[in-house]
Design an enzyme around this catalytic site. Structure first.
Site, short mmCIF file in Angstrom:
data_model
loop_
_atom_site.label_atom_id
_atom_site.label_comp_id
_atom_site.label_asym_id
_atom_site.label_seq_id
_atom_site.Cartn_x
_atom_site.Cartn_y
_atom_site.Cartn_z
N LYS A 265 -88.54 56.69 95.90
CA LYS A 265 -88.19 54.96 95.95
C LYS A 265 -89.03 54.31 96.85
O LYS A 265 -89.59 54.97 97.72
CB LYS A 265 -86.70 54.78 96.27
CG LYS A 265 -85.54 55.22 95.40
CD LYS A 265 -84.32 55.02 96.01
CE LYS A 265 -83.30 55.17 95.13
NZ LYS A 265 -83.10 54.76 93.98
N ARG A 339 -76.41 61.67 88.18
CA ARG A 339 -75.77 62.53 87.13
C ARG A 339 -76.00 63.97 87.00
O ARG A 339 -75.29 64.76 86.55
CB ARG A 339 -76.53 61.96 85.98
CG ARG A 339 -78.06 62.20 85.76
CD ARG A 339 -78.76 61.03 84.86
NE ARG A 339 -78.77 59.69 85.44
CZ ARG A 339 -79.44 58.75 84.80
NH1 ARG A 339 -80.15 58.68 83.59
NH2 ARG A 339 -79.61 57.51 85.47
#
Ligand code: BES
Ligand code: ZN
Ligand code: ZN
Length: 486
Positions: A265, A339
């Site tokens: 990020k 996920r």
């Protein structure tokens, strides 16, 4: 949170430091407020005009009584025109944050005509007083020691107020974990803190370490943990009441820090990523509260806990992993890690064949873009389950919006080499994530809550403090109550 909650006598027989009374919109006096106004005299209206106090929700005014009352200070608390539990919680939250310097607060707020009014007052009041002071060398913790309900027969209020305290303590516990810096909540540490908080309530705790995780074939969690220095854990907590009316499985995303992994990020995107375990924190808080309240619902809580870091062993874009249920996943973006760990958590939950699985996760920036900072997204494979969770959230005052789970979008995560890939292209990212999770719940009724927005509250207001909110705890407690009632 050592506030002692007691019933006291009627307003005209008591004395003390602070007296808080409710006022409805257009300055319609609530229980006790007329009595106060009569004693303060005619200049009160002028004063309230000057303070623009109309009795709207969020309006709050405190003033010295100058010996006209046996209380030193009176606080007028606005409730608005249409009062429901949430308005009462919010008003009480404003009161809580206003009175942290007073040791003794007496109120008639619980006399507002609503079922469970006392619980709402206690919940809002205590949450309004919440502060995260662990790292403040000159903290000013709340001085409030007593909250007293003024009314004839106030004992009932004290009893129902206790439920509010249990819930507020569970939410505060979740907030504490979320606000904790990542350096102080490695997976093993977080698992221990959670276990210590739920075990005294009669919850059975099991914590899997790296070897167990490998033996249990938790390929999603193992994959994300590859780049991390601190070893992963998976916490499995079980609450088994004597005569359960239903079986609820809870799964929470527990990324204690999300750097993005090799799909790193940018710095700004990382600033708040210690809060990427808010789903797990909500699950911990909920299990604690459900057990303490003795709600007759069996609960299995599963939280995969790991950092998502770009260490030398880290998962590479293009790697293929195999979560618990055996379906293979091509990982094209290591920042879509939630996920992957949820795939294992949901597979384990589905194997237990509960009546309902609810997962909570700070899953996608996309959900935050869609719904903003104060509303979570809800997806489900079962309309009845979705309805139950929506109703529970509405009662709790936590806002959720039902989002679509379109079958024809599933092809967007087709992979040329595996059963699926973990990302699609740009559009509908929160829906894509939900479709991915659906692959791991078998056909068990399931509700997915993407809480990327409301897990962190952007500003201090009513019973919310800035930072970790504990969003989800109160919905899950309401849901358990609803399932218990059948
Ligand atoms: N933890 C983030 C989601 C997130 C972002 C939560 C901002 C709260 C605030 C998650 O792991 C993530 O990085 N998701 C990616 C997915 C993308 C790579 C498909 C995202 O949302 O950008
Ligand atoms: Zn991520
Ligand atoms: Zn994440």
């Amino acid at each position: 949170m050592n506030v002692d909650i007691t019933a006291a006598g009627t307003i005209d027989h008591e004395s003390g430091e602070v007296l808080a009374v409710p006022v409805f919109e257009d300055r319609v006096w609530g229980p006790g407020a007329q009595w106060v106004a009569d004693r303060l005299g005619s200049w009160l209206d002028e004063y309230l005009d000057e303070e623009s106090f109309d009795g709207r929700l969020g309006d709050i005014v405190s003033m010295p009584t100058g010996d006209r009352l046996a209380f030193t200070t009176v606080v007028f608390v606005g409730l608005g025109a249409e009062v429901d539990d949430e308005a009462l919680r919010q008003a009480s939250g404003w009161l809580g944050r206003r009175t942290t310097k007073s040791s003794n607060v007496a109120t008639t707020l619980h006399q507002v005509d609503l079922d469970g009014a006392a619980a709402a007052v206690v919940e809002g009041f205590l949450l309004g007083q919440y502060q995260f002071n662990t790292y403040k060398t000159s903290a000013e913790p709340s001085k409030t020691e007593h909250l007293r309900f003024l009314s004839p027969g106030g004992d009932n209020a004290t009893v129902s107020g206790e439920e509010g305290r249990v819930v507020a303590e569970a939410v505060s516990f979740a907030r504490d974990l979320i606000n904790e810096p990542a350096i102080a909540k490695a997976p093993a540490v977080l698992a221990d803190r959670a276990a210590d908080a739920v075990a005294p309530a009669g919850v059975d705790v099991e914590v899997l370490g790296p070897e167990d995780i490998e033996r249990e074939r938790l390929g999603g969690l193992m994959g994300v943990a590859l780049g991390a220095h601190n070893p992963a854990r998976l916490a499995m907590f079980r609450y088994e009441p004597a005569d359960p009316q239903a079986f609820l499985a809870l799964v929470g995303k527990g990324i204690v820090f999300d750097s993005g992994g090799l799909s790193l990020k940018p710095p700004a995107g990382m600033e708040t990523m210690k809060t990427d375990m808010s789903g797990a924190a909500a699950v911990f808080g909920a299990v604690q509260a459900i057990a303490r309240l003795g709600i007759p619902v069996k609960v299995l809580a599963i939280t995969p806990l790991t950092e998502n870091m770009p260490g030398g062993g880290a998962l590479r874009p293009g790697d293929v992993i195999r979560p618990r249920n055996g379906k293979t996943v091509e990982v094209l973006n290591t920042d879509a890690e939630g996920r992957l760990v949820l795939a294992d958590g949901l597979s384990l939950a589905a194997e237990a064949k509960p009546d309902l699985i609810v997962d909570l996760a700070t899953l996608t920036g996309s959900c935050k873009v869609a719904l903003g900072e104060k509303i979570g997204g809800l997806w489900s494979n079962d309309d009845n389950a979705a309805g139950m969770v929506r109703a529970a959230a509405a009662r709790a005052g936590e806002r959720l919006w039902h989002m679509p789970l379109p079958d024809d979008y599933r092809k967007l995560i087709d992979s040329p080499i595996a059963d699926m890939k973990n990302v699609a292209d740009r559009w509908g990212g929160a829906i894509i994530a939900a479709l991915f999770l659906k692959e791991f719940v078998d056909d068990v009724p399931w509700v997915h809550l993407d809480i990327a927005g409301p897990a962190r509250w952007p500003d201090a207001e009513h019973y919310q403090s800035k930072g970790g909110s504990g969003f989800g705890v109160r919905t899950l407690v309401e849901l358990a109550k609803e399932m218990a009632a059948g």
